[in-house]
Design a protein around this motif. Structure first.
Motif, PDB file in Angstrom:
ATOM      1  N   HIS A   1       0.848  -1.191   0.000  1.00 35.51           N
ATOM      2  CA  HIS A   1       0.000   0.000   0.000  1.00 35.51           C
ATOM      3  C   HIS A   1       0.888   1.248   0.000  1.00 35.51           C
TER       4      HIS A   1
ATOM      5  N   LEU B   1       0.643   4.023   1.563  1.00 33.85           N
ATOM      6  CA  LEU B   1       0.963   4.518   2.898  1.00 33.85           C
ATOM      7  C   LEU B   1       1.993   3.622   3.579  1.00 33.85           C
TER       8      LEU B   1
ATOM      9  N   LEU C   1       5.273   5.015   2.917  1.00 33.65           N
ATOM     10  CA  LEU C   1       5.502   6.117   3.851  1.00 33.65           C
ATOM     11  C   LEU C   1       5.975   5.571   5.205  1.00 33.65           C
TER      12      LEU C   1
ATOM     13  N   VAL D   1       9.589   4.654   4.918  1.00 34.77           N
ATOM     14  CA  VAL D   1      10.427   5.866   4.936  1.00 34.77           C
ATOM     15  C   VAL D   1      10.609   6.338   6.375  1.00 34.77           C
ATOM     16  N   MET D   2       9.503   6.306   7.146  1.00 32.39           N
ATOM     17  CA  MET D   2       9.596   6.787   8.517  1.00 32.39           C
ATOM     18  C   MET D   2      10.464   5.902   9.384  1.00 32.39           C
TER      19      MET D   2
ATOM     20  N   VAL E   1      10.003   7.682  18.478  1.00 35.27           N
ATOM     21  CA  VAL E   1       8.587   7.930  18.175  1.00 35.27           C
ATOM     22  C   VAL E   1       8.339   7.825  16.667  1.00 35.27           C
ATOM     23  N   VAL E   2       9.300   8.319  15.864  1.00 33.72           N
ATOM     24  CA  VAL E   2       9.140   8.257  14.410  1.00 33.72           C
ATOM     25  C   VAL E   2       9.128   6.799  13.949  1.00 33.72           C
TER      26      VAL E   2
ATOM     27  N   SER F   1       5.864   5.287  14.883  1.00 32.56           N
ATOM     28  CA  SER F   1       4.780   5.722  13.988  1.00 32.56           C
ATOM     29  C   SER F   1       4.851   4.965  12.672  1.00 32.56           C
TER      30      SER F   1
ATOM     31  N   ILE G   1       3.494   1.475  13.200  1.00 31.72           N
ATOM     32  CA  ILE G   1       2.029   1.463  13.262  1.00 31.72           C
ATOM     33  C   ILE G   1       1.449   1.599  11.853  1.00 31.72           C
ATOM     34  N   LEU G   2       2.005   2.549  11.101  1.00 32.81           N
ATOM     35  CA  LEU G   2       1.504   2.794   9.752  1.00 32.81           C
ATOM     36  C   LEU G   2       1.631   1.545   8.882  1.00 32.81           C
TER      37      LEU G   2
ATOM     38  N   VAL H   1      -0.995  -1.048  10.107  1.00 32.82           N
ATOM     39  CA  VAL H   1      -2.375  -0.672   9.808  1.00 32.82           C
ATOM     40  C   VAL H   1      -2.647  -0.821   8.311  1.00 32.82           C
TER      41      VAL H   1
ATOM     42  N   PHE I   1      -5.133  -2.945   5.046  1.00 31.38           N
ATOM     43  CA  PHE I   1      -5.999  -2.210   4.132  1.00 31.38           C
ATOM     44  C   PHE I   1      -6.315  -3.003   2.868  1.00 31.38           C
TER      45      PHE I   1
END
Lengths: 336, 336
Positions: free
Chosen positions: A106, A108, A111, A114-115, A284-285, A288, A291-292, A295, A299
């Motif tokens: 997906h 995202l 993304l 990348v994070m 934290v990044v 995140s 999690i992304l 999640v 999808f």
């Protein structure tokens, strides 16, 4: 900041470990598919034909090599650096199937990757240096300082309360119980693995530490911690959806490990406030990003999610929280 | 790092600016709704009743105050610091409606907010300090150094090619044409705004700079750049979906502004490699957060998206790229 020779070795080993562990899941999945195609029975519904599939064993070996690299990484670099980097194995396990298994990633999810990478770079840049250790006695002194004994005591009491009071009562309804036990024990696992790894490193350097009973005590502690952690991680993964367990486990495990490492190895002593805040931000990044990734994995792939849960028969990697929780198992009560 | 007195003033002003600009959109939206309810004609379909609605004017004043704060922030802190912080106004504009307009925020949107905040913290921690400037002559010397003249020349040539060759040919099919013109001009806008702001700051400090023709030349440049930027941003927003324009514009505008600032004000001279890499990472994190916010905004609100496009009649903020592109306008060819 970050780039002492030992830290660099630790980073390279941690990256190799992530590569091997991430790749191992794909290889094992290919093996499972091949075995299922040959025998007609899937692992998820009780088939064991994958035991005679060389590809599956090749995957297992890859994973063991990855775990060994992870173990050695802890001997060189601070846990504050090695543990959060574990998230990078998720990237391998998400990006490789995109090319090899043609499971489309997906947008995202990209993304999220990348994070994870950017967060890891921030963590690496601001990682503290560790004081060189010259004997197992030194580690023993660190492990028996008041602050760390207090931490260890609190962890053990909390684990006992969770195991004997909360687990029977709400272990199957509250995701925090099993993951909490894993994470608490996990922080002790990493500390003892680090102690043992450092002893072995010294031994290989010609400074034999195996003659001290303390080294063997650490072996014993590693075994106890890792077995407890494994046991409850499997329970968590069997009970709850991996997309829920994985980020919670990652954040709890990594946070507790960092706290333990700061107390035991005094990683943050002499660090500037900016460095410490940056490292927390990096963490934290990465979180995140994790999690992304989890999640968005649901999808587009929710239709093929059942197939993925055939991994339940595989083993997992207690010291690489996010990946193990993310890919090993997945069929459970809440998911249905 | 990051916390010189002037940088702190710049950060506070930038945050105030984000707050005002973010809030202004919500206030204006409330005003538009009230006006539409009173007259029965929506702004999106040609109504102008909002001109007599005090709430809408209050929103306009809030926005102007925000723009002024943004302008003053550039006088105190490096553009490398102020420009990326612009993304924080998105958070205000996404979080406030959640409470005031009851527009529910998607869970991944919360993650996007967290990322914008964390990325901004990283940028702030690693922001460079600026050399104090004592006269407009000094800025003039910076603006006329060979490297910056080369940058300025390239930008002007590129803009001319884009405006006269590419815009008529593929301006309405390729999103990069209009946003490219805006971003290129935007980087010059920020540099000239910074020059003018610094001159005014010196004037208020008792060191009158208004007697020099160079100050008035900067006023002229600001006017030209901002008008060009405004014109093409409106074209971009009228032609393409805001969810596409906004992140592209944010990344191009911020990147070019940082490049211009590094060349003109030598922001990165004497910075450690770690600092520079961290700042770039912070920027990537903020960008990822921005993308996530914009993508997830469409997830749940696609049904009410039409209603949001009534903002088309409002003005936008040329120096706060992400917000302006994100909320001002939205009805266009591709969106239909």
């Amino acid at each position: 900041m970050g780039f002492s020779k030992d830290n660099l070795k630790g980073i390279v080993l941690a990256l190799i470990s992530c590569g091997f562990i991430g790749a191992s899941f794909i290889i094992k999945k290919k093996g499972l598919k091949k075995a299922a195609a040959a025998s007609g029975v899937k692992a998820g519904v009780g088939g064991y034909s994958y035991f005679v599939e060389p590809l599956w064993w090749f995957g297992m070996i890859t994973m063991i090599l990855g775990e060994v690299a992870n173990f050695v990484a802890y001997a060189f670099a601070p846990a504050v650096l090695v543990t959060p980097l574990g998230a990078l194995s998720i990237i391998i396990s998400v990006v490789l199937p995109h090319f090899i298994l043609k499971e489309k990633l997906h947008q995202l999810g990209i993304l999220g990757c990348v994070m994870c990478i950017v967060g890891s770079i921030i963590i690496v840049i601001h990682a503290p240096h560790e004081q060189p250790i010259s004997s197992v006695q030194e580690i023993w002194t660190m492990a028996t300082q008041h602050a760390f004994l207090l931490y260890m005591g609190s962890v053990i009491i909390l684990v006992i309360i969770l195991v004997f009071y909360f687990a029977p009562q709400c272990g199957h309804t509250n995701v925090l119980v099993f993951t909490g036990i894993c994470s608490l024990m996990g922080s002790l696992s990493v500390m003892s693995v680090k102690a043992l790894g450092t002893s072995l490193k010294l031994t290989f350097e010609g400074n034999n530490q195996l003659i001290y009973p303390k080294t063997w005590f650490f072996v014993f502690v590693v075994a106890i911690c890792v077995i407890t952690q494994m046991n409850y991680l499997n329970k968590a993964l069997d009970t709850f959806n991996t997309a829920i367990v994985s980020p919670i486990y990652y954040v709890m495990f990594t946070t507790l490990t960092i706290v333990a490492s700061i107390i035991m190895f005094k990683d943050w002593d002499g660090q500037s406030a900016g460095n410490i805040v940056s490292e927390i931000c990096g963490f934290v990044v990465v979180l995140s990003g994790t999690i992304l990734l989890h999640v968005t994995k649901d999808f587009k792939r929710s239709s093929s999610f059942r197939e993925k849960s055939q991994f339940v028969g595989g083993s997992y990697t207690p010291l690489s929280p996010s990946l193990s929780a993310g890919l090993c198992s997945g069929n459970g009560v809440l998911e249905a």
